[in-house]
Design a protein around this motif. Structure first.
Motif, short mmCIF file in Angstrom:
data_model
loop_
_atom_site.label_atom_id
_atom_site.label_comp_id
_atom_site.label_asym_id
_atom_site.label_seq_id
_atom_site.Cartn_x
_atom_site.Cartn_y
_atom_site.Cartn_z
N VAL A 133 0.92 -0.96 0.07
CA VAL A 133 -0.34 -0.26 -0.37
C VAL A 133 0.42 1.05 -0.07
CG1 VAL A 133 -1.47 1.16 1.67
CG2 VAL A 133 -1.56 -1.13 1.34
N THR A 134 0.76 2.04 -0.87
CA THR A 134 1.88 3.46 -0.71
C THR A 134 0.55 4.99 -0.10
OG1 THR A 134 0.22 4.05 -3.23
CG2 THR A 134 2.28 2.33 -3.58
N PHE A 135 1.45 5.84 -0.15
CA PHE A 135 0.61 6.85 0.70
C PHE A 135 -0.63 6.78 -0.32
CE2 PHE A 135 -0.65 10.89 1.45
CZ PHE A 135 -0.76 10.97 2.64
N GLY A 136 -0.83 7.03 -1.61
CA GLY A 136 -1.75 7.39 -2.45
C GLY A 136 -2.44 6.57 -2.45
N ASP A 137 -2.67 5.53 -2.40
CA ASP A 137 -3.51 4.08 -2.39
C ASP A 137 -4.33 4.51 -0.71
OD1 ASP A 137 -2.63 2.89 -4.73
OD2 ASP A 137 -1.79 1.68 -3.89
N ALA A 138 -3.73 5.10 -0.05
CA ALA A 138 -3.95 4.49 1.45
C ALA A 138 -5.15 6.29 1.58
CB ALA A 138 -3.19 5.10 2.84
N LEU A 139 -4.63 7.10 0.90
CA LEU A 139 -5.67 8.46 0.81
C LEU A 139 -7.00 8.63 0.19
CD1 LEU A 139 -5.42 11.70 1.92
CD2 LEU A 139 -3.88 11.44 -0.33
N LEU A 140 -6.34 7.62 -1.09
CA LEU A 140 -7.48 6.88 -1.69
C LEU A 140 -8.48 6.47 -1.20
CD1 LEU A 140 -9.38 6.97 -4.77
CD2 LEU A 140 -7.78 4.89 -5.76
N LEU A 141 -7.85 5.54 -0.53
CA LEU A 141 -9.83 4.88 0.70
C LEU A 141 -9.95 5.78 1.22
CD1 LEU A 141 -10.12 1.32 1.15
CD2 LEU A 141 -7.99 1.75 3.02
N CYS A 142 -9.15 6.14 1.98
CA CYS A 142 -9.59 7.41 2.48
C CYS A 142 -10.64 7.98 2.00
CB CYS A 142 -8.42 8.19 3.58
SG CYS A 142 -7.44 7.53 4.73
N PHE A 143 -10.50 8.55 0.75
CA PHE A 143 -11.46 9.24 0.11
C PHE A 143 -12.71 8.39 0.43
CE2 PHE A 143 -12.96 11.11 -4.28
CZ PHE A 143 -13.45 12.44 -3.34
N ILE A 144 -12.43 7.53 -0.50
CA ILE A 144 -13.68 6.60 -1.13
C ILE A 144 -14.30 6.27 0.38
CG2 ILE A 144 -14.17 3.84 -1.68
CD1 ILE A 144 -13.19 5.50 -4.09
N SER A 145 -13.72 5.75 1.84
CA SER A 145 -14.62 5.86 2.04
C SER A 145 -15.33 6.32 2.84
CB SER A 145 -13.46 4.83 3.82
OG SER A 145 -12.25 3.57 3.36
N ALA A 146 -14.82 8.01 3.12
CA ALA A 146 -15.75 8.57 3.04
C ALA A 146 -16.62 8.84 2.63
CB ALA A 146 -14.85 10.08 3.44
N LEU A 147 -16.11 9.00 0.84
CA LEU A 147 -18.01 8.63 0.28
C LEU A 147 -18.75 7.81 0.47
CD1 LEU A 147 -15.77 9.67 -3.19
CD2 LEU A 147 -17.55 11.04 -1.77
N GLY A 148 -18.37 6.22 0.56
CA GLY A 148 -18.94 5.60 0.89
C GLY A 148 -19.79 4.98 2.09
N ALA A 149 -19.13 6.07 3.59
CA ALA A 149 -20.23 5.76 5.06
C ALA A 149 -21.11 7.07 4.05
CB ALA A 149 -18.40 6.79 5.99
N CYS A 150 -21.10 8.06 3.85
CA CYS A 150 -22.30 8.45 3.31
C CYS A 150 -23.32 7.79 3.09
CB CYS A 150 -21.76 9.63 2.64
SG CYS A 150 -20.83 11.09 2.83
N GLY A 151 -23.43 6.73 2.97
CA GLY A 151 -24.31 5.46 2.42
C GLY A 151 -24.76 4.20 3.45
N ALA A 152 -23.63 4.33 4.38
CA ALA A 152 -24.18 3.43 5.53
C ALA A 152 -25.52 3.93 6.13
CB ALA A 152 -22.67 3.76 6.62
#
Length: 188
Positions: free
Chosen positions: A106-125
């Motif tokens: 996992v690169t820093f960019g991957d982790a950052l993208l994961l955080c962004f995707i998680s934040a968007l996905g969490a809106c649908g939780a």
């Protein structure tokens, strides 16, 4: 895993959110943060449901003297889409799954993208107990992890869910009032 999840949520509650409030209001955010945690987070911790905590948050907003036309919309809306704790849970469980597979780096960019995707996905939780855990396979898919492996981590999430979900809901619900108060103050 429990310590990492709870620790990350406490960092969000006591450092990240107060920094955001300070940036917007230029005032000490901690008195408001502590009121929100005391009045809203405690009941949300025990109900484990953002939706069930809406009446508590509405009463707290009234007690704080916020604009009713603002909080009558923001509190129910926040109970369904303001899920910062869920984003933390999704990110950490997905990173735990990724780190359990030695062939994936996992690169820093991957982790950052994961955080962004998680934040968007969490809106649908969903605003119910365990609602964020069902989005973990989505986040794991970012790294090519199969649903079979991802669901093992969802099972881990359900196992520690009483603590994790209680703290997550407390963070989500208290921040609904916190940001409503900031919006009310800055809109004057």
């Amino acid at each position: 895993l429990i310590l990492v999840l709870v620790g990350a949520m406490l960092v969000v509650a006591f450092i990240v959110y107060p920094a955001m409030v300070f940036a917007l209001t230029k005032k000490n955010p901690y008195p408001l943060v502590m009121i929100c945690l005391k009045e809203s987070a405690i009941s949300a911790f025990f109900t484990r449901s953002s939706a069930a905590n809406i009446p508590v948050n509405m009463a707290l907003c009234k007690k704080l003297g916020l604009k009713e036309e603002l909080y009558s919309i923001s509190i129910p809306l926040g109970a369904t889409i303001n899920m910062g704790g869920a984003a933390v849970t999704i990110s950490i469980l997905a990173l735990t799954a990724v780190n359990s597979i030695p062939s994936i780096t996992v690169t820093f960019g991957d982790a950052l993208l994961l955080c962004f995707i998680s934040a968007l996905g969490a809106c649908g939780a969903s605003g119910v107990a365990g609602g964020s855990l069902l989005l973990v396979p989505l986040a794991c898919g970012l790294f090519g992890i199969s649903n079979d492996i991802a669901m093992q981590f969802v099972t881990v999430g359900f196992t520690i869910g009483v603590i994790q979900d209680s703290v997550e809901t407390a963070l989500n619900s208290a921040s609904d009032v916190l940001f409503t108060a900031v919006a009310s103050e800055t809109s004057e």
